[in-house]
Structure formats: structure tokens, C-alpha cells
Design a protein around this motif. Structure first.
Motif, PDB file in Angstrom:
ATOM      1  N   GLY A 151       0.820  -1.205   0.000  1.00 49.44           N
ATOM      2  CA  GLY A 151       0.000   0.000   0.000  1.00 49.44           C
ATOM      3  C   GLY A 151       0.852   1.252   0.000  1.00 49.44           C
ATOM      4  O   GLY A 151       0.560   2.221  -0.711  1.00 49.44           O
ATOM      5  N   GLY A 152       1.918   1.240   0.786  1.00 47.44           N
ATOM      6  CA  GLY A 152       2.815   2.388   0.808  1.00 47.44           C
ATOM      7  C   GLY A 152       3.497   2.613  -0.521  1.00 47.44           C
ATOM      8  O   GLY A 152       3.641   3.754  -0.989  1.00 47.44           O
ATOM      9  N   ARG A 153       3.913   1.519  -1.163  1.00 44.93           N
ATOM     10  CA  ARG A 153       4.579   1.634  -2.461  1.00 44.93           C
ATOM     11  C   ARG A 153       3.606   2.088  -3.560  1.00 44.93           C
ATOM     12  O   ARG A 153       4.024   2.580  -4.604  1.00 44.93           O
ATOM     13  CB  ARG A 153       5.200   0.291  -2.844  1.00 44.93           C
ATOM     14  CG  ARG A 153       6.351  -0.137  -1.929  1.00 44.93           C
ATOM     15  CD  ARG A 153       7.424   0.947  -1.884  1.00 44.93           C
ATOM     16  NE  ARG A 153       8.518   0.625  -1.010  1.00 44.93           N
ATOM     17  CZ  ARG A 153       9.656   0.060  -1.391  1.00 44.93           C
ATOM     18  NH1 ARG A 153       9.823  -0.277  -2.656  1.00 44.93           N
ATOM     19  NH2 ARG A 153      10.620  -0.170  -0.532  1.00 44.93           N
ATOM     20  N   LEU A 154       2.311   1.915  -3.338  1.00 43.51           N
ATOM     21  CA  LEU A 154       1.311   2.347  -4.316  1.00 43.51           C
ATOM     22  C   LEU A 154       0.887   3.797  -4.071  1.00 43.51           C
ATOM     23  O   LEU A 154       0.779   4.598  -5.014  1.00 43.51           O
ATOM     24  CB  LEU A 154       0.091   1.427  -4.240  1.00 43.51           C
ATOM     25  CG  LEU A 154      -1.080   1.735  -5.177  1.00 43.51           C
ATOM     26  CD1 LEU A 154      -0.648   1.570  -6.634  1.00 43.51           C
ATOM     27  CD2 LEU A 154      -2.261   0.829  -4.863  1.00 43.51           C
ATOM     28  N   ARG A 205       3.148   7.729   8.970  1.00 47.06           N
ATOM     29  CA  ARG A 205       3.490   7.640   7.544  1.00 47.06           C
ATOM     30  C   ARG A 205       2.373   8.217   6.682  1.00 47.06           C
ATOM     31  O   ARG A 205       2.620   8.948   5.718  1.00 47.06           O
ATOM     32  CB  ARG A 205       3.743   6.176   7.180  1.00 47.06           C
ATOM     33  CG  ARG A 205       4.372   5.975   5.818  1.00 47.06           C
ATOM     34  CD  ARG A 205       4.484   4.500   5.478  1.00 47.06           C
ATOM     35  NE  ARG A 205       5.403   4.271   4.367  1.00 47.06           N
ATOM     36  CZ  ARG A 205       5.505   3.128   3.713  1.00 47.06           C
ATOM     37  NH1 ARG A 205       4.757   2.092   4.078  1.00 47.06           N
ATOM     38  NH2 ARG A 205       6.354   2.991   2.722  1.00 47.06           N
ATOM     39  N   THR A 206       1.131   7.897   7.032  1.00 42.27           N
ATOM     40  CA  THR A 206      -0.015   8.387   6.262  1.00 42.27           C
ATOM     41  C   THR A 206      -0.128   9.899   6.349  1.00 42.27           C
ATOM     42  O   THR A 206      -0.374  10.581   5.341  1.00 42.27           O
ATOM     43  CB  THR A 206      -1.315   7.734   6.763  1.00 42.27           C
ATOM     44  OG1 THR A 206      -1.165   6.313   6.805  1.00 42.27           O
ATOM     45  CG2 THR A 206      -2.482   8.076   5.848  1.00 42.27           C
ATOM     46  N   LEU A 207       0.034  10.450   7.538  1.00 39.47           N
ATOM     47  CA  LEU A 207      -0.065  11.900   7.706  1.00 39.47           C
ATOM     48  C   LEU A 207       1.007  12.637   6.915  1.00 39.47           C
ATOM     49  O   LEU A 207       0.765  13.713   6.358  1.00 39.47           O
ATOM     50  CB  LEU A 207       0.038  12.264   9.189  1.00 39.47           C
ATOM     51  CG  LEU A 207      -1.135  11.835  10.072  1.00 39.47           C
ATOM     52  CD1 LEU A 207      -0.850  12.134  11.541  1.00 39.47           C
ATOM     53  CD2 LEU A 207      -2.424  12.534   9.625  1.00 39.47           C
ATOM     54  N   ARG A 208       2.180  12.075   6.833  1.00 34.67           N
ATOM     55  CA  ARG A 208       3.291  12.737   6.124  1.00 34.67           C
ATOM     56  C   ARG A 208       3.078  12.755   4.605  1.00 34.67           C
ATOM     57  O   ARG A 208       3.780  13.482   3.899  1.00 34.67           O
ATOM     58  CB  ARG A 208       4.609  12.057   6.468  1.00 34.67           C
ATOM     59  CG  ARG A 208       5.011  12.195   7.931  1.00 34.67           C
ATOM     60  CD  ARG A 208       6.373  11.602   8.192  1.00 34.67           C
ATOM     61  NE  ARG A 208       7.428  12.405   7.590  1.00 34.67           N
ATOM     62  CZ  ARG A 208       8.684  11.971   7.419  1.00 34.67           C
ATOM     63  NH1 ARG A 208       9.019  10.744   7.788  1.00 34.67           N
ATOM     64  NH2 ARG A 208       9.594  12.760   6.879  1.00 34.67           N
ATOM     65  N   TRP A 209       2.121  11.986   4.103  1.00 37.15           N
ATOM     66  CA  TRP A 209       1.805  12.033   2.677  1.00 37.15           C
ATOM     67  C   TRP A 209       0.951  13.243   2.300  1.00 37.15           C
ATOM     68  O   TRP A 209       0.777  13.533   1.111  1.00 37.15           O
ATOM     69  CB  TRP A 209       1.110  10.746   2.231  1.00 37.15           C
ATOM     70  CG  TRP A 209       2.038   9.594   2.076  1.00 37.15           C
ATOM     71  CD1 TRP A 209       3.329   9.623   1.632  1.00 37.15           C
ATOM     72  CD2 TRP A 209       1.748   8.221   2.354  1.00 37.15           C
ATOM     73  NE1 TRP A 209       3.860   8.362   1.621  1.00 37.15           N
ATOM     74  CE2 TRP A 209       2.909   7.474   2.059  1.00 37.15           C
ATOM     75  CE3 TRP A 209       0.635   7.545   2.819  1.00 37.15           C
ATOM     76  CZ2 TRP A 209       2.982   6.090   2.216  1.00 37.15           C
ATOM     77  CZ3 TRP A 209       0.691   6.174   2.984  1.00 37.15           C
ATOM     78  CH2 TRP A 209       1.851   5.452   2.686  1.00 37.15           C
ATOM     79  N   LYS A 210       0.348  13.911   3.274  1.00 36.61           N
ATOM     80  CA  LYS A 210      -0.437  15.135   3.049  1.00 36.61           C
ATOM     81  C   LYS A 210      -1.557  14.918   2.031  1.00 36.61           C
ATOM     82  O   LYS A 210      -1.743  15.709   1.092  1.00 36.61           O
ATOM     83  CB  LYS A 210       0.483  16.271   2.586  1.00 36.61           C
ATOM     84  CG  LYS A 210       1.597  16.619   3.559  1.00 36.61           C
ATOM     85  CD  LYS A 210       2.482  17.737   3.008  1.00 36.61           C
ATOM     86  CE  LYS A 210       3.609  18.062   3.982  1.00 36.61           C
ATOM     87  NZ  LYS A 210       4.497  19.142   3.460  1.00 36.61           N
ATOM     88  N   LEU A 211      -2.309  13.864   2.252  1.00 33.94           N
ATOM     89  CA  LEU A 211      -3.362  13.530   1.293  1.00 33.94           C
ATOM     90  C   LEU A 211      -4.497  14.542   1.262  1.00 33.94           C
ATOM     91  O   LEU A 211      -5.296  14.545   0.319  1.00 33.94           O
ATOM     92  CB  LEU A 211      -3.904  12.128   1.600  1.00 33.94           C
ATOM     93  CG  LEU A 211      -3.005  11.018   1.054  1.00 33.94           C
ATOM     94  CD1 LEU A 211      -2.866   9.886   2.028  1.00 33.94           C
ATOM     95  CD2 LEU A 211      -3.547  10.518  -0.267  1.00 33.94           C
ATOM     96  N   TRP A 212      -4.601  15.395   2.274  1.00 37.28           N
ATOM     97  CA  TRP A 212      -5.641  16.423   2.256  1.00 37.28           C
ATOM     98  C   TRP A 212      -5.407  17.445   1.140  1.00 37.28           C
ATOM     99  O   TRP A 212      -6.299  18.236   0.819  1.00 37.28           O
ATOM    100  CB  TRP A 212      -5.701  17.123   3.603  1.00 37.28           C
ATOM    101  CG  TRP A 212      -4.398  17.744   4.035  1.00 37.28           C
ATOM    102  CD1 TRP A 212      -3.915  18.972   3.706  1.00 37.28           C
ATOM    103  CD2 TRP A 212      -3.403  17.130   4.860  1.00 37.28           C
ATOM    104  NE1 TRP A 212      -2.677  19.183   4.266  1.00 37.28           N
ATOM    105  CE2 TRP A 212      -2.349  18.066   4.982  1.00 37.28           C
ATOM    106  CE3 TRP A 212      -3.299  15.905   5.510  1.00 37.28           C
ATOM    107  CZ2 TRP A 212      -1.193  17.802   5.740  1.00 37.28           C
ATOM    108  CZ3 TRP A 212      -2.152  15.651   6.254  1.00 37.28           C
ATOM    109  CH2 TRP A 212      -1.119  16.582   6.366  1.00 37.28           C
TER     110      TRP A 212
END
Length: 384
Positions: free
Chosen positions: A181-184, A246-253
Motif C-alpha cells: 500500500g505504501g509503495r502504491l 506515515r499516512t499523515l506525512r503524505w499530506k493527502l488532504w
């Protein structure tokens, strides 16, 4: 001329075959497993007890692995392999104690590992080579499950019972989904933000990924061979925090125009929620089954449906699925996960919650099955 055309004919993609079949299996198996107990008939026998977990992990999840990793294959390989998977599913569901059922499942798992695992051994960094051993582990757990059930070998330290193997397999899926999931998600988010002129510094996040591999790798072993639940629980709590960070650091918002990525992120966060709930259950000494369903329903359900739809849309329409495609399915699976968790460790004492969970899950995967078939036809017509 006909021979020349035959040689140039494209090889069929594995996911067009395995994804709809896996989705249909998921939609049917869960309501049938509830019916087998609730009705008092015990039918179908293969979905009683650990049987429904067997089918969702070693049937459904391995079909997802096959569809995602095999890629284009010759018909002489793909169709017999799919036929073996289908025969294994039917024999297990209806005749789980037969020799045929006990042999076909491990045979498919081992053949899948034979064709898939070597493809991921070329990477140099140890983190990048994790997919191969994880897939191999899931396939070998199918064989271990056969040893622990079909051969009637009593529980021993060197061979855990079927439920412990199920728990270890779910933890293995947790690690596999965390890694893949992270690699995607990471490159997709980075590409979306780059189009806006925003640079994403935290992409794969190798240090966090390495710590997750170590923590969850240890948890897999300790789930199968329990030594101290507080150690396993602590590892899962640490993994939950790392997944969230890790999810938060992707800044998906910053990607509101990409509903497919938002749903993938929701599935990734379900991994954190499931790891947290399972870790707390182990530390408290309570049953882990409700918490593990947050991983299998919330995380596996949301991530698998998102990946299947995303890949099918990219191949058939050359674009990502719209919000109307992904949000309703994600909502249904979230409702299914919450309902099953609320039903607790004795779910048949809360039949309404249990049936709600099974119905939400089945509806999501039935709709996905229909959409995959429609997208497959569109892709076929586009190639003509």
C-alpha cells in the motif's frame, strides 16, 4: 497468416480473470458462513469455524495476489492455474474434509509461489525484497493449515493450531498491505502534488518502512508461537503509530480531486486502527477476533476494492475511478467493519450486527463484481 496473428495476440491479463472471481467469492462466502451457523444446518461445512477465515485469506487474498502480480500470462498457464484455484474453492466450501479439498488449496498456493516469488528477487535493498518472502509466507501458511487440520496433528510448539495460523496469516496480510500500500500510495500522491507545483519530501519513508517490517515481522512469528502477549501487543501498537505517522506525512488532504487516493488512504488508516485494536486486546488479555476483523474487513476490504477498481479503470478508460465509484464501496466496508467489531467475540449473540456486517460486505463486493465485468468488456472493445 493465421499463425502470425496467433503469435502476436496479446497474452491475457491475470487480473481480469482473478479479480472478478475473488470479488464474487468474497460476496458469497461471508453471508454463507453466517448462515451455516445461524441456521443450525452447518451448511456449507467448509465455512464453519476457521473455514471462513481460510477462504478469505487463502482463497480470496491469494487470488488478489495472483491477479496483481502475475500480469500477462500465456493461456496455457493462466487458465489451468485459475481452474485449480476455482476447484480448490469449490471443494473446500462444500467438501472440506475430502482429500481433494485438502490437496488442491496447498497445490494452488505452491504453484502461485513458484511463478510469482522469483519475480521479486531482483531488488538489491532488503526492504525492496520483502514482497517475495511475504507472498511465500502466505502460501506456506496454506500448507501449514493443511498439516494442522487434515493430518489431525495435535497442537505443538513447532506447529500451531488452525486459529493461531489464521492470526499469523492476518498479521502477515497486515504487513503485506502496509508494504504494498505504501509503495502504491506514495508515488501516486507525489505525482499528483507535483502537477500542482508542490514537492512531497516524505514519499516511501524508508526508515519508517524498515521499522514497520521489523515490528510486524516479529508480530507474525509471535502470533503463531505466542510467548508473551504483551510483546506482541507492544509491537502492534508501535506499528499502528508508525502507519498513522506515515499516512499523515503524505499530506493527502492536498489531493481532494483524487478520490481514489483518499479511499486508499482510508484503507491504509484501517491498518493502523486494526493494529491498534489488536495490540490493545493482547495487552488486556481479551479476545483478538473482533480487532482482527478490523484488519480483514476494514483494511483488506477497502484496500482490495480500491486497488481492483483503480487498476480496472486505468486499463479500460486510462483514468482513475471517480468518487461515485469508490466512496460508496468504502462506506459500505467501513460500516461492515464497525458492525462486526461491535458484535464482539460472541457475534451470534448480536445477530443483527452480524447480519448487518455480512450484508454490507456482500453488497460492496457484489457491486464491485458487476463493475469489474463491465470494465472488462469496455477494455476488450477498446482493443478491437
Amino acid at each position: 497468416m493465421s499463425k502470425l496473428n496467433t503469435k502476436r495476440a496479446p497474452k491475457p491479463q491475470a487480473f481480469w480473470l482473478f479479480f472478478p472471481a475473488a470479488s464474487l467469492l468474497a460476496a458469497i462466502a461471508v453471508p454463507l458462513s453466517v448462515w451455516a451457523v445461524w441456521s443450525g444446518t452447518g451448511w456449507p461445512a467448509g465455512l464453519l469455524g476457521a473455514g471462513h477465515g481460510h477462504e478469505l485469506i487463502f482463497g480470496f487474498a491469494l487470488a488478489l495476489v495472483a491477479g496483481y502480480t502475475l500480469g500477462p500470462q500465456p493461456k496455457t498457464l493462466l487458465y489451468p492455474l485459475f481452474g485449480l484455484w476455482l476447484a480448490a474453492r469449490l471443494s473446500w466450501i462444500f467438501l472440506p474434509h475430502s482429500l481433494l479439498a485438502q490437496l488442491l488449496g496447498p497445490a494452488f498456493a505452491l504453484l502461485l509461489a513458484w511463478h510469482v516469488v522469483p519475480r521479486f528477487n531482483a531488488a538489491k535493498k532488503w526492504r525492496n525484497r520483502m514482497i517475495a518472502p511475504l507472498i511465500l509466507l502466505l502460501c506456506l501458511l496454506t500448507l501449514a493449515f493443511w498439516f494442522s487440520t487434515a493430518l489431525n496433528i495435535p497442537y505443538a510448539f513447532w506447529l500451531p493450531g488452525p486459529y493461531k495460523l489464521m492470526h499469523a496469516a492476518i498479521t502477515g496480510l497486515l504487513l503485506l498491505m502496509t508494504f504494498m500500500g505504501g509503495r502504491l500510495i506514495a508515488p501516486a500522491v507525489a505525482g499528483t502534488l507535483e502537477k500542482k507545483g508542490i514537492a512531497l519530501e516524505a514519499r516511501v519513508q524508508p526508515r519508517i518502512e524498515g521499522m514497520l517490517i521489523i515490528a510486524l515481522g516479529g508480530a507474525i512469528f509471535l502470533m503463531a508461537f505466542p510467548v508473551a502477549d504483551w510483546i506482541t501487543g507492544s509491537l502492534l501498537l508501535a506499528a499502528s503509530g508508525l502507519i498513522t505517522l506515515r499516512t499523515l506525512r503524505w499530506k493527502l488532504w492536498l489531493c481532494p480531486e483524487r478520490p481514489d487516493l483518499l479511499v486508499l488512504a482510508a484503507g491504509y488508516l484501517w491498518l493502523a486502527v486494526g493494529a491498534l485494536a489488536t495490540g490493545l486486546a493482547l495487552l488486556r488479555g481479551t479476545a483478538v477476533a473482533p480487532a482482527l476483523h478490523l484488519i480483514t474487513i476494514g483494511a483488506l476490504g477497502t484496500l482490495s476494492t480500491s486497488v481492483m477498481l483503480r487498476l480496472a479503470w486505468q486499463r479500460s478508460h486510462r483514468k482513475s475511478p471517480a468518487a461515485v465509484e469508490v466512496f460508496p464501496i468504502a462506506a459500505l466496508l467501513s460500516a461492515a467493519a464497525i458492525s462486526r467489531f461491535m458484535a464482539g467475540d460472541a457475534p451470534f449473540s448480536a445477530p443483527i450486527l452480524l447480519w448487518l456486517s455480512a450484508s454490507f460486505w456482500a453488497l460492496a463486493y457484489l457491486w464491485l463484481t458487476v463493475r469489474l465485468r463491465i470494465l472488462a468488456k469496455h477494455a476488450k472493445n477498446r482493443r478491437k
